[in-house]
Design an enzyme around this catalytic site. Structure first.
Site, short mmCIF file in Angstrom:
data_model
loop_
_atom_site.label_atom_id
_atom_site.label_comp_id
_atom_site.label_asym_id
_atom_site.label_seq_id
_atom_site.Cartn_x
_atom_site.Cartn_y
_atom_site.Cartn_z
N SER A 53 1.02 -4.36 -1.00
CA SER A 53 -0.43 -4.46 -1.14
C SER A 53 -1.03 -5.52 -0.24
O SER A 53 -2.16 -5.38 0.24
CB SER A 53 -0.80 -4.73 -2.59
OG SER A 53 -0.26 -5.96 -3.04
N ARG A 56 -1.45 -3.89 3.03
CA ARG A 56 -2.46 -2.82 3.01
C ARG A 56 -3.85 -3.35 2.66
O ARG A 56 -4.80 -2.58 2.53
CB ARG A 56 -2.06 -1.74 2.00
CG ARG A 56 -0.81 -0.97 2.36
CD ARG A 56 -0.62 0.23 1.46
NE ARG A 56 -0.51 -0.14 0.06
CZ ARG A 56 0.61 -0.51 -0.54
NH1 ARG A 56 1.74 -0.55 0.14
NH2 ARG A 56 0.61 -0.84 -1.81
N ASP A 69 2.92 -11.60 -4.78
CA ASP A 69 4.17 -11.32 -4.10
C ASP A 69 3.88 -10.68 -2.74
O ASP A 69 2.87 -9.99 -2.56
CB ASP A 69 5.07 -10.41 -4.93
CG ASP A 69 4.45 -9.04 -5.17
OD1 ASP A 69 3.28 -9.01 -5.60
OD2 ASP A 69 5.12 -8.04 -4.91
N ASP A 71 5.94 -8.48 0.31
CA ASP A 71 7.15 -7.71 0.59
C ASP A 71 7.49 -7.77 2.07
O ASP A 71 6.64 -7.51 2.93
CB ASP A 71 6.95 -6.24 0.19
CG ASP A 71 6.65 -6.09 -1.29
OD1 ASP A 71 7.00 -7.00 -2.06
OD2 ASP A 71 6.04 -5.07 -1.68
N ASP A 121 9.63 -10.55 -1.78
CA ASP A 121 10.58 -9.48 -2.04
C ASP A 121 11.18 -9.05 -0.72
O ASP A 121 10.45 -8.57 0.17
CB ASP A 121 9.87 -8.29 -2.70
CG ASP A 121 10.32 -8.08 -4.13
OD1 ASP A 121 11.20 -8.84 -4.60
OD2 ASP A 121 9.78 -7.18 -4.79
N ASP A 178 19.66 1.04 -3.84
CA ASP A 178 19.31 0.91 -5.26
C ASP A 178 20.57 0.53 -6.02
O ASP A 178 21.46 1.35 -6.22
CB ASP A 178 18.73 2.23 -5.78
CG ASP A 178 18.17 2.09 -7.19
OD1 ASP A 178 18.78 1.36 -8.01
OD2 ASP A 178 17.11 2.70 -7.47
N THR A 187 12.38 5.82 1.30
CA THR A 187 11.08 5.18 1.19
C THR A 187 10.37 5.34 2.53
O THR A 187 11.02 5.52 3.56
CB THR A 187 11.21 3.69 0.81
OG1 THR A 187 9.91 3.15 0.56
CG2 THR A 187 11.86 2.88 1.93
#
Length: 365
Positions: A53, A56, A69, A71, A121, A178, A187
């Protein structure tokens, strides 16, 4: 009423502060400089870039006492057929102990770093195609620190994806490990970012502001626990009309459209399948229970009704009170109509109780 001045102030009240933005930048730049300088990881790292976010421009101010946070995606040359998810993430363990002792942990699909001022992250990917790796190295996709940067990236994305039909590697997803599922999962951060920049351009820069407003609305409700964060942004993206005259109109019509989109699934007692951008086999709402989905639908139903009343109200104070019932005290109130002492009458209006049903259908349970 549209109340553009109040909405502008509201957005200023919920967006990260300049100080917080500086802290985000300090956190991710320090991490990335350390990755570049690490001799142990250097043979594996192709490049790194921001996602999420913050990149973006849909991030909102963190809760009091909480940290935002950021990423960071690390694109590696790891062969996913030779490295399992545990092995891939464990390559970074020595780096973490050296630079972030006691401040990091393995998450299911990333490595979390908690600093005093920001949470990071680190998302590790396996090797992309050779062509795609060259694109990821391009600075054209890694200059995002503001809404203005998001707008300027539109041309880069158009150019990149315009050739995807003849050069399919351009639309390839990345694989991330994962640990819980013990598998590599797809992704597509570039497609998510392209989609956002495109929608924001179509809406003249209003889209990310509508998303931020509705993410803040969602935060006013502790229950249900999910959906929150990106799934809210994704669903708002699907529901947001392609033309709006104001943020108020965009918020109202997005809520109404979202209510209509979710009505059939809630009547059927099922969680809808909402495909991720660029990864259509992945459901953005996969973590949602039916109970949480129904509770969320009731929130949307109520909010759509309140937003419509606020947009159609003729008195600015009455309208602002309704908007405030959605967004909380960060939404400012204008002077009371006809007031001389700050306590004037407000017609026959009584403040909206948001716990009531938004429609004549009643609430789903």
């Amino acid at each position: 009423m549209e109340l553009p001045t109040q909405f502008q102030t509201f957005l200023s009240n919920i967006e990260p502060t300049d100080y917080q933005r500086d802290e985000f930048i300090r956190g991710h730049r320090t991490l990335r400089e350390r990755l570049d300088a690490d001799e142990g990881l250097k043979p594996y790292i192709i490049t790194h870039f921001l996602q999420g976010s913050y990149r973006r421009s849909t991030a909102i101010r963190p809760r009091s006492g909480k940290k935002s946070d950021v990423d960071v995606v690390v694109v590696t040359n790891l062969d996913n057929s030779r490295y399992d998810p545990h092995q891939a993430l464990e390559l970074f363990q020595t780096f973490m102990e050296r630079h972030y002792p006691g401040k990091w942990k393995f998450n299911g699909r990333s490595i979390g770093i908690t600093l005093s001022y920001v949470e990071l992250d680190l998302v590790v990917t396996s090797a992309p195609s050779a062509q795609q790796a060259e694109i990821f190295k391009s600075s054209a996709f890694d200059i995002f620190e503001s809404e203005e940067d998001l707008a300027s990236a539109q041309g880069a994305f158009k150019s990149y994806f315009a050739k995807a039909i003849s050069e399919p590697w351009r639309s390839e997803a990345l694989l991330i490990p994962d640990r819980d599922a013990q598998e590599w999962q797809r992704t597509h951060p570039l497609e998510t970012l392209r989609w956002t920049t495109n929608r924001n351009q179509i809406l003249g820069g209003q889209f990310v502001r509508i998303v931020k407003a509705l993410k803040w609305w969602r935060r006013q409700h502790d229950a249900p626990k999910y959906p929150k964060g990106y799934p809210i942004e994704h669903m708002v993206g699907d529901a947001c009309p392609e033309t709006v005259g104001s943020i108020a109109e965009g918020v109202t019509r997005s809520l109404e459209n979202l209510r209509d989109i979710l009505l059939n699934p809630v009547q059927e007692g099922r969680v809808p399948f909402v495909p991720a951008r660029g990864v259509p086999e992945m459901n953005v709402l996969s973590r949602l229970t039916v109970e949480d989905f129904i509770a969320f639908f009731n929130l949307v139903d109520d909010a759509a009704s309140i937003a419509r009343q606020a947009l159609d109200a003729r008195d600015p104070y009455e309208s602002a009170l309704l908007w405030r019932s959605l967004f909380g005290t960060k939404f400012p109130l204008p002077p009371v109509s006809g007031s001389t002492n700050g306590g004037g009458k407000i017609g026959g209006f009584s403040e909206r109780n948001s716990s009531g049903s938004g429609t004549e259908r009643g609430r789903f349970a």
